[in-house]
Structure formats: C-alpha cells, structure tokens
Enzyme design. Structure first.
Site, PDB file in Angstrom:
ATOM      1  N   VAL A 165       0.836  -1.211   0.000  1.00  0.00           N
ATOM      2  CA  VAL A 165       0.000   0.000   0.000  1.00  0.00           C
ATOM      3  C   VAL A 165       0.865   1.252   0.000  1.00  0.00           C
ATOM      4  O   VAL A 165       0.686   2.153  -0.828  1.00  0.00           O
ATOM      5  CB  VAL A 165      -0.967  -0.005   1.198  1.00  0.00           C
ATOM      6  CG1 VAL A 165      -1.693   1.343   1.306  1.00  0.00           C
ATOM      7  CG2 VAL A 165      -1.978  -1.133   1.071  1.00  0.00           C
TER       8      VAL A 165
ATOM      9  N   ARG B 284     -15.575   2.196  -5.773  1.00  0.00           N
ATOM     10  CA  ARG B 284     -16.072   0.902  -6.255  1.00  0.00           C
ATOM     11  C   ARG B 284     -17.568   0.968  -6.551  1.00  0.00           C
ATOM     12  O   ARG B 284     -18.052   0.393  -7.536  1.00  0.00           O
ATOM     13  CB  ARG B 284     -15.788  -0.176  -5.212  1.00  0.00           C
ATOM     14  CG  ARG B 284     -14.307  -0.512  -5.063  1.00  0.00           C
ATOM     15  CD  ARG B 284     -14.047  -1.344  -3.830  1.00  0.00           C
ATOM     16  NE  ARG B 284     -12.658  -1.801  -3.777  1.00  0.00           N
ATOM     17  CZ  ARG B 284     -12.061  -2.267  -2.684  1.00  0.00           C
ATOM     18  NH1 ARG B 284     -12.742  -2.333  -1.538  1.00  0.00           N
ATOM     19  NH2 ARG B 284     -10.805  -2.652  -2.712  1.00  0.00           N
TER      20      ARG B 284
ATOM     21  N   LYS C 170      14.463  -2.975   2.013  1.00  0.00           N
ATOM     22  CA  LYS C 170      13.371  -3.096   1.044  1.00  0.00           C
ATOM     23  C   LYS C 170      12.869  -1.718   0.631  1.00  0.00           C
ATOM     24  O   LYS C 170      12.578  -1.466  -0.544  1.00  0.00           O
ATOM     25  CB  LYS C 170      12.216  -3.909   1.627  1.00  0.00           C
ATOM     26  CG  LYS C 170      11.006  -3.993   0.693  1.00  0.00           C
ATOM     27  CD  LYS C 170       9.845  -4.705   1.352  1.00  0.00           C
ATOM     28  CE  LYS C 170       8.637  -4.763   0.416  1.00  0.00           C
ATOM     29  NZ  LYS C 170       8.106  -3.424   0.086  1.00  0.00           N
TER      30      LYS C 170
ATOM     31  N   GLY D 125       1.073  -1.439   9.477  1.00  0.00           N
ATOM     32  CA  GLY D 125       0.157  -2.400  10.092  1.00  0.00           C
ATOM     33  C   GLY D 125       0.155  -3.674   9.279  1.00  0.00           C
ATOM     34  O   GLY D 125       0.623  -3.713   8.141  1.00  0.00           O
TER      35      GLY D 125
ATOM     36  N   THR E  91      -5.038  -5.800  -1.522  1.00  0.00           N
ATOM     37  CA  THR E  91      -5.468  -4.697  -2.367  1.00  0.00           C
ATOM     38  C   THR E  91      -4.531  -3.517  -2.121  1.00  0.00           C
ATOM     39  O   THR E  91      -4.147  -3.254  -0.986  1.00  0.00           O
ATOM     40  CB  THR E  91      -6.917  -4.260  -2.068  1.00  0.00           C
ATOM     41  OG1 THR E  91      -6.979  -3.653  -0.772  1.00  0.00           O
ATOM     42  CG2 THR E  91      -7.861  -5.443  -2.092  1.00  0.00           C
TER      43      THR E  91
ATOM     44  N   ARG F  66     -12.049  -6.597   8.385  1.00  0.00           N
ATOM     45  CA  ARG F  66     -11.173  -5.493   8.772  1.00  0.00           C
ATOM     46  C   ARG F  66     -11.123  -5.348  10.287  1.00  0.00           C
ATOM     47  O   ARG F  66     -10.099  -4.977  10.857  1.00  0.00           O
ATOM     48  CB  ARG F  66     -11.639  -4.199   8.112  1.00  0.00           C
ATOM     49  CG  ARG F  66     -11.529  -4.201   6.595  1.00  0.00           C
ATOM     50  CD  ARG F  66     -12.032  -2.894   6.001  1.00  0.00           C
ATOM     51  NE  ARG F  66     -11.995  -2.920   4.538  1.00  0.00           N
ATOM     52  CZ  ARG F  66     -12.987  -3.326   3.774  1.00  0.00           C
ATOM     53  NH1 ARG F  66     -14.101  -3.761   4.330  1.00  0.00           N
ATOM     54  NH2 ARG F  66     -12.885  -3.310   2.464  1.00  0.00           N
TER      55      ARG F  66
ATOM     56  N   ASP G 241     -14.497   2.550  -1.112  1.00  0.00           N
ATOM     57  CA  ASP G 241     -15.806   1.920  -1.267  1.00  0.00           C
ATOM     58  C   ASP G 241     -16.677   2.732  -2.217  1.00  0.00           C
ATOM     59  O   ASP G 241     -17.393   2.183  -3.053  1.00  0.00           O
ATOM     60  CB  ASP G 241     -16.509   1.819   0.095  1.00  0.00           C
ATOM     61  CG  ASP G 241     -15.687   1.074   1.122  1.00  0.00           C
ATOM     62  OD1 ASP G 241     -15.358  -0.093   0.879  1.00  0.00           O
ATOM     63  OD2 ASP G 241     -15.362   1.678   2.155  1.00  0.00           O
ATOM     64  N   THR G 242     -16.608   4.060  -2.073  1.00  0.00           N
ATOM     65  CA  THR G 242     -17.378   4.945  -2.945  1.00  0.00           C
ATOM     66  C   THR G 242     -16.930   4.802  -4.390  1.00  0.00           C
ATOM     67  O   THR G 242     -17.759   4.758  -5.313  1.00  0.00           O
ATOM     68  CB  THR G 242     -17.239   6.405  -2.472  1.00  0.00           C
ATOM     69  OG1 THR G 242     -17.900   6.552  -1.210  1.00  0.00           O
ATOM     70  CG2 THR G 242     -17.861   7.371  -3.470  1.00  0.00           C
TER      71      THR G 242
ATOM     72  N   HIS H 115     -16.043   1.731   7.042  1.00  0.00           N
ATOM     73  CA  HIS H 115     -15.311   1.114   5.936  1.00  0.00           C
ATOM     74  C   HIS H 115     -15.253  -0.374   6.247  1.00  0.00           C
ATOM     75  O   HIS H 115     -14.329  -0.872   6.887  1.00  0.00           O
ATOM     76  CB  HIS H 115     -13.895   1.691   5.844  1.00  0.00           C
ATOM     77  CG  HIS H 115     -13.028   0.991   4.829  1.00  0.00           C
ATOM     78  ND1 HIS H 115     -13.422   0.788   3.525  1.00  0.00           N
ATOM     79  CD2 HIS H 115     -11.792   0.438   4.934  1.00  0.00           C
ATOM     80  CE1 HIS H 115     -12.472   0.150   2.873  1.00  0.00           C
ATOM     81  NE2 HIS H 115     -11.466  -0.082   3.709  1.00  0.00           N
TER      82      HIS H 115
END
Length: 319
Positions: free
Chosen positions: A20, A157, A46, A85, A236, A94, A154-155, A181
């Site tokens: 991410v 999508r 990394k 995280g 994702t 989640r 979400d919106t 979410h």
C-alpha cells in the site's frame, strides 16, 4: 544530502512501505503531486529498493524527490500518511485486525509526536475508523487534522459498479457510501445521480430496470469487492493508492474536494466520539467541514447501526 524545504513546500511522508505505502508513493510520483516524498519503514533495505525503483522512472514522468528516511523526517511535512500495520488475511474482516494494528499505530504515533511540526495526518491502515479515532485522540490536534481514508475507496467501487450497470462513464455518476469502511457501509441511494438527475428518474426515462433487487445486488457486489480481490491476489493496494492521490492533491496543492472520508464526528447527525465516513470537504487543514444533509430513513438506520458497531469495537480495543 537530503533537500531542506520550508513549510508548505509540498512534502509528504509515508509511514509503511509495504504494497500500500509503495503503491501510494508510486501514484503520487506519477501524478507529480508532491515535491518531496519520504518513505519510512522498519525494513529499510526493502524501502530503499522501492524508492530507487520509483525514482528510476521519474525523469520522463515527474519531478518528485523520493528518498528513504526515518521519523525525524516528519518535520515540516504537509501530509503524513500512515499505512503501517499488518494486512487483512483471506477470510478475515477489517475489524479482526483491530487489536494488532491499534498497538502498531500507538507506536507509530509516539514516534511521529517527537518530530511533528505541522500538517495533516491521513490514516490508511485498517480497521481505518477505529485507528482514525485512536490516532486523533493520541495526537490531540484540532478536529479534522487527523482523518482516515474511510469510505473513499468503497465509494469509488460503488460508482464504478453503478456506471457499469447503466453503461455510462463513471464521470457522470455521482454518489457515495457512508458509515463504516467495512461490512456496515451504507450506500446513500437517495443522493445517487446520473448527470445530476436522480438515478431512479434517469433509469425510468431510458428504460433501465431500477428497483430494490438491483440496488441490493449493487450494494452486495460493492461490499464484497475488497474480499474478492484479497481472495484472488492476496491484497489490495492500487485502488487505495489512486484514491489517496485525490486526497493528497486537495491537501498539498490546496485544491479542496468533497469525499466520503472518516473523521471524529462532532455532532453531525447527532453523533459524537466515534470516527465514521460522511461526505466531507477535504483541503489543506484536513477535513475542513462535514456536510450535513438529509438521508432516507433506511439510510439513517444503516448509519446508526454502523455507529454502534464501531463504538462496540472501540470499547474492546480500548479495554
């Protein structure tokens, strides 16, 4: 030698350089949103590789200076993005992440506080509503300076799914999800429009079926998309990266926008002391205003159910 920039110099610090965080860095660089992008992660080797990989493609694409730093580089950041995280595993919600990621976030916030001078803090890590509330509590900044990505992905999508159903570009579809979410996200059907026309009116006029069954199918598909992607590829990261670019541009380049993001509510819809997503004006000082609008009764019920769910989980992680 690292560059020394002044306040307001379009500096973004990203904490966490996994899929991410690295995808966000890459997207920001391609869009040329920031002048300076700092990547911080416990795995410095990394992170060096990620930063170099992005830098090598920039001469023909952008001007951002990307480098690996430590928490001292939070100084003079206009935007600090927290992605640190562990990831959600296949079959895990989640909220299952809550305890582990609250502990990680607490350590991150304590490290930020040693060097924080100004700027907005954007929480991406999940469960984002719980982590946003805790980060806001621990930082003690003016309301809105700490906020979370919330329902912005979400919106996105949701809009994509509606646009596909009616066979039009996403550019003409305007709608959003509110609340958590997660599984308690709420589509605000009463505000969904196509080219400024209420969607039920539009579909009736052009002969497209639009009823409760269709709405239920769209809502279910939208809710499951994150889990479906994780099942297919393990994680994702691209979708949220592009959504973060939209928010970063509003903050760093002072181009306020409206997005459904998570922040600690201050009486909107009669709710306080919990962070959830509502349509909000996002700009240089973070969430500058939460828009108060009227929803249908079913939408309010769904939103208040999300309030109670997130409050219950806050009690668990705070105990």
């Amino acid at each position: 030698m690292r560059p020394v920039y002044k306040i307001g110099s379009r500096k973004i610090t990203i904490i966490g350089a996994g899929f991410v965080g690295s995808s966000i860095s890459y997207a920001l660089a391609l869009r040329d949103i920031a002048r300076e992008i700092v990547m911080i992660d416990i795995n410095q080797e990394k992170t060096e590789g990620e930063a170099l990989d992005i830098r090598h493609g920039l001469p023909s694409m952008g001007t951002s200076d990307i480098y690996v730093g430590d928490y001292s580089d939070c100084v003079n950041s206009d935007l600090i993005i927290i992605t640190a995280g562990r990831n959600r595993r296949n079959g895990e919600s989640r909220l299952d992440l809550a305890s582990d990621n609250v502990d990680i976030l607490h350590s991150v916030i304590k490290s930020i506080q040693k060097y924080y001078t100004h700027g907005v803090i954007l929480v991406i890590s999940n469960p984002v509503d719980i982590l946003t509330y805790k980060a806001d509590e621990w930082m003690g900044l003016p309301n809105g300076m700490v906020f979370g990505s919330g329902c912005i992905l979400d919106t996105s999508r949701f809009v994509r799914t509606v646009a596909d159903y009616i066979g039009l570009s996403t550019g003409v579809v305007n709608g959003y999800l509110v609340g958590e979410h997660g599984d308690s996200q709420v589509p605000v059907w009463s505000r969904l429009t196509v080219g400024g026309i209420p969607i039920d009116e539009y579909c009736s006029d052009v002969g497209i079926l639009w009823n409760q069954s269709v709405r239920n199918e769209i809502a279910e598909r939208t809710q499951k998309m994150g889990a479906d992607i994780i099942h297919a590829k393990g994680k994702t990261h691209y979708g949220i990266a592009t959504c973060v670019c939209h928010l970063a541009d509003a903050i760093v380049n002072q181009r306020p926008t409206i997005a459904s993001v998570s922040s600690t509510l201050m009486g909107e819809h009669g709710v306080r002391n919990v962070a959830l997503s509502v349509p909000s004006v996002v700009g240089p000082s973070g969430v500058q205003q939460r828009i108060r609008e009227k929803w249908d009764s079913d939408e309010y019920r769904g939103f208040f159910d999300a309030v109670e769910k997130v409050r219950e989980n806050l009690k668990i992680v705070s105990s």
